[in-house]
Write a protein that holds these residues in place. Structure first.
Motif, PDB file in Angstrom:
ATOM      1  N   UNK A 161     -29.185  -0.377  34.833  1.00  0.00           N
ATOM      2  CA  UNK A 161     -30.377  -1.177  34.593  1.00  0.00           C
ATOM      3  C   UNK A 161     -30.354  -1.834  33.223  1.00  0.00           C
ATOM      4  N   UNK A 162     -29.904  -1.097  32.198  1.00  0.00           N
ATOM      5  CA  UNK A 162     -29.997  -1.574  30.819  1.00  0.00           C
ATOM      6  C   UNK A 162     -28.958  -2.625  30.455  1.00  0.00           C
ATOM      7  N   UNK A 163     -27.689  -2.374  30.767  1.00  0.00           N
ATOM      8  CA  UNK A 163     -26.610  -3.222  30.256  1.00  0.00           C
ATOM      9  C   UNK A 163     -26.695  -4.675  30.746  1.00  0.00           C
ATOM     10  N   UNK A 164     -26.908  -4.918  32.058  1.00  0.00           N
ATOM     11  CA  UNK A 164     -27.056  -6.308  32.483  1.00  0.00           C
ATOM     12  C   UNK A 164     -28.306  -6.962  31.890  1.00  0.00           C
ATOM     13  N   UNK A 165     -29.361  -6.185  31.723  1.00  0.00           N
ATOM     14  CA  UNK A 165     -30.600  -6.714  31.151  1.00  0.00           C
ATOM     15  C   UNK A 165     -30.362  -7.249  29.738  1.00  0.00           C
ATOM     16  N   UNK A 166     -29.485  -6.584  28.986  1.00  0.00           N
ATOM     17  CA  UNK A 166     -29.177  -7.002  27.620  1.00  0.00           C
ATOM     18  C   UNK A 166     -28.054  -8.036  27.564  1.00  0.00           C
ATOM     19  N   UNK A 167     -27.496  -8.382  28.715  1.00  0.00           N
ATOM     20  CA  UNK A 167     -26.398  -9.346  28.739  1.00  0.00           C
ATOM     21  C   UNK A 167     -25.120  -8.802  28.150  1.00  0.00           C
ATOM     22  N   UNK A 168     -24.854  -7.509  28.357  1.00  0.00           N
ATOM     23  CA  UNK A 168     -23.709  -6.855  27.721  1.00  0.00           C
ATOM     24  C   UNK A 168     -22.614  -6.473  28.702  1.00  0.00           C
ATOM     25  N   UNK A 169     -22.567  -7.113  29.865  1.00  0.00           N
ATOM     26  CA  UNK A 169     -21.516  -6.787  30.834  1.00  0.00           C
ATOM     27  C   UNK A 169     -20.672  -8.027  31.113  1.00  0.00           C
ATOM     28  N   UNK A 170     -19.366  -7.811  31.392  1.00  0.00           N
ATOM     29  CA  UNK A 170     -18.654  -6.523  31.361  1.00  0.00           C
ATOM     30  C   UNK A 170     -18.464  -6.043  29.919  1.00  0.00           C
ATOM     31  N   UNK A 171     -18.417  -4.739  29.727  1.00  0.00           N
ATOM     32  CA  UNK A 171     -18.397  -4.153  28.393  1.00  0.00           C
ATOM     33  C   UNK A 171     -17.244  -3.175  28.233  1.00  0.00           C
ATOM     34  N   UNK A 172     -17.033  -2.767  26.986  1.00  0.00           N
ATOM     35  CA  UNK A 172     -16.128  -1.660  26.671  1.00  0.00           C
ATOM     36  C   UNK A 172     -17.000  -0.418  26.573  1.00  0.00           C
ATOM     37  N   UNK A 173     -16.793   0.546  27.459  1.00  0.00           N
ATOM     38  CA  UNK A 173     -17.656   1.712  27.547  1.00  0.00           C
ATOM     39  C   UNK A 173     -16.944   2.913  26.932  1.00  0.00           C
ATOM     40  N   UNK A 174     -17.570   3.521  25.906  1.00  0.00           N
ATOM     41  CA  UNK A 174     -16.991   4.661  25.198  1.00  0.00           C
ATOM     42  C   UNK A 174     -17.968   5.816  25.295  1.00  0.00           C
ATOM     43  N   UNK A 175     -17.557   6.911  25.927  1.00  0.00           N
ATOM     44  CA  UNK A 175     -18.447   8.048  26.085  1.00  0.00           C
ATOM     45  C   UNK A 175     -17.806   9.335  25.633  1.00  0.00           C
ATOM     46  N   UNK A 176     -18.568  10.140  24.896  1.00  0.00           N
ATOM     47  CA  UNK A 176     -18.087  11.440  24.433  1.00  0.00           C
ATOM     48  C   UNK A 176     -18.684  12.548  25.282  1.00  0.00           C
ATOM     49  N   UNK A 177     -17.833  13.436  25.808  1.00  0.00           N
ATOM     50  CA  UNK A 177     -18.270  14.635  26.512  1.00  0.00           C
ATOM     51  C   UNK A 177     -19.200  14.264  27.675  1.00  0.00           C
ATOM     52  N   UNK A 178     -20.470  14.685  27.670  1.00  0.00           N
ATOM     53  CA  UNK A 178     -21.397  14.295  28.732  1.00  0.00           C
ATOM     54  C   UNK A 178     -21.466  12.783  28.873  1.00  0.00           C
ATOM     55  N   UNK A 179     -21.480  12.076  27.742  1.00  0.00           N
ATOM     56  CA  UNK A 179     -21.486  10.607  27.777  1.00  0.00           C
ATOM     57  C   UNK A 179     -20.216  10.050  28.374  1.00  0.00           C
ATOM     58  N   UNK A 180     -19.099  10.772  28.198  1.00  0.00           N
ATOM     59  CA  UNK A 180     -17.842  10.344  28.802  1.00  0.00           C
ATOM     60  C   UNK A 180     -17.879  10.457  30.309  1.00  0.00           C
ATOM     61  N   UNK A 181     -18.514  11.500  30.816  1.00  0.00           N
ATOM     62  CA  UNK A 181     -18.649  11.630  32.269  1.00  0.00           C
ATOM     63  C   UNK A 181     -19.568  10.556  32.834  1.00  0.00           C
ATOM     64  N   UNK A 182     -20.645  10.254  32.106  1.00  0.00           N
ATOM     65  CA  UNK A 182     -21.517   9.150  32.532  1.00  0.00           C
ATOM     66  C   UNK A 182     -20.743   7.844  32.555  1.00  0.00           C
ATOM     67  N   UNK A 183     -19.951   7.601  31.518  1.00  0.00           N
ATOM     68  CA  UNK A 183     -19.163   6.373  31.440  1.00  0.00           C
ATOM     69  C   UNK A 183     -18.163   6.291  32.588  1.00  0.00           C
ATOM     70  N   UNK A 184     -17.489   7.407  32.888  1.00  0.00           N
ATOM     71  CA  UNK A 184     -16.517   7.417  33.977  1.00  0.00           C
ATOM     72  C   UNK A 184     -17.182   7.129  35.314  1.00  0.00           C
ATOM     73  N   UNK A 185     -18.342   7.750  35.561  1.00  0.00           N
ATOM     74  CA  UNK A 185     -19.021   7.529  36.833  1.00  0.00           C
ATOM     75  C   UNK A 185     -19.478   6.083  36.958  1.00  0.00           C
ATOM     76  N   UNK A 186     -20.010   5.512  35.889  1.00  0.00           N
ATOM     77  CA  UNK A 186     -20.438   4.116  35.931  1.00  0.00           C
ATOM     78  C   UNK A 186     -19.253   3.198  36.237  1.00  0.00           C
TER      79      UNK A 186
END
Length: 316
Positions: free
Chosen positions: A126-151
């Protein structure tokens, strides 16, 4: 000069392991303590229903719109401020827009009883397209890394390239003592109307009997905030503890992500094991591995310059 736009929350405390907290206080002069936002549980309990995105708190550093933006996702019990200095340095070095985001139930983002990776992925969809930030470089640490991988697996068109920091797309078994940390945080008892310096000292003393590592305690204490004269944790400990098994797991996926992927590992960490490599390569066939020497699980805090250099190299 690049400006900074921010939504929902004011800037909070820096992560003590990378940047020292000022003596005698919870935050720098002028720092504010935000109220916590509560939202109804996402998805309404319907089987197969998509989780409802929450309005996440974020900070966006401006840069060249022609270049893919860099998005940082923090780990469990962290916040967007974990990446403050790194985000600024990367924006200056690369000229890119850099976004740091508070996950649901963390930082200044709303609270919810849904703490699944599907829900966290939907928040970003919901957030990233709203801000006009896609396609993006997604960097996630630990829990954030799993969120990034799933996205990236669910919506590969939104992710130009992916960096997973010290985490795999499998169940986390090296866990960490997050369950112990959260139990210790929930047991904290601080009297009302005490000064900030005293509140932090009391919390640190009470945590120290369970959490011996001072840098870990300082990290946990970045979540201590003042609300109407009372000190409380801004993370939703009840929801996090209730869903810790989901947070340590990873949703089973069939489709792979075709984009460039970097697994950036701490040389002293045991979170990513060689036995994880087959699943990594199945889901991320263009994955490469890089180890940062003398870094533990919090790679970006232990070796910030090496962390930035690895990102820059991967962006070229």
């Amino acid at each position: 000069m690049r400006g900074a736009r921010r939504v929902v929350g004011a800037s909070m405390l820096r992560w003590a392991r990378a940047w020292k907290l000022p003596h005698g206080g919870l935050g720098p002069p002028g720092s504010s303590f935000s109220r916590v936002h509560f939202m109804p549980s996402s998805g309404g309990g319907r089987v197969g229903a998509q989780p409802r995105p929450l309005p996440l708190s974020y900070k966006l550093l401006d840069g060249e719109e022609a270049l893919p933006a860099v998005i940082f996702l923090h780990g469990l019990l962290g916040s967007k401020t974990n990446f403050n200095s790194i985000a600024k340095a990367l924006a200056q070095k690369t000229g890119r827009r850099v976004l740091t985001v508070d996950a649901r139930n963390h930082g200044d983002s709303p609270h919810s009883q849904d703490m699944s990776y599907e829900a966290m992925s939907q928040d970003l969809q919901g957030l990233l397209p709203q801000l006009g930030l896609v396609p993006c470089v997604l960097i996630g640490h630990s829990m954030g890394g799993k969120t990034a991988m799933l996205l990236a697996l669910q919506r590969p068109e939104l992710v130009e390239r992916l960096i997973a920091v010290d985490i795999s797309p499998v169940e986390t078994t090296s866990s960490s003592n997050f369950e112990t940390y959260m139990a210790a945080m929930r047991a904290i008892d601080i009297p009302d109307e005490v000064p900030r310096s005293r509140a932090r000292k009391l919390a640190d003393e009470q945590l120290s009997s369970v959490v011996q590592d001072m840098t870990v305690r300082q990290f946990l204490l970045t979540n201590l905030v003042e609300v109407d004269g009372r000190f409380r944790w801004r993370v939703n400990l009840d929801a996090l503890a209730q869903h810790l098994d989901k947070i340590l797991a990873f949703p089973l996926q069939q489709e792979s992500y075709p984009g460039p992927t970097l697994f950036l590992l701490g040389g002293n960490s045991q979170f990513v094991h060689p036995s994880h490599h087959p699943e990594i390569m199945r889901l991320f066939p263009r994955a490469q591995m890089q180890t940062v020497p003398n870094a533990g699980h919090w790679v970006h805090a232990d070796r910030p310059q090496d962390f930035i250099a690895a990102i820059q190299s991967f962006l070229v």
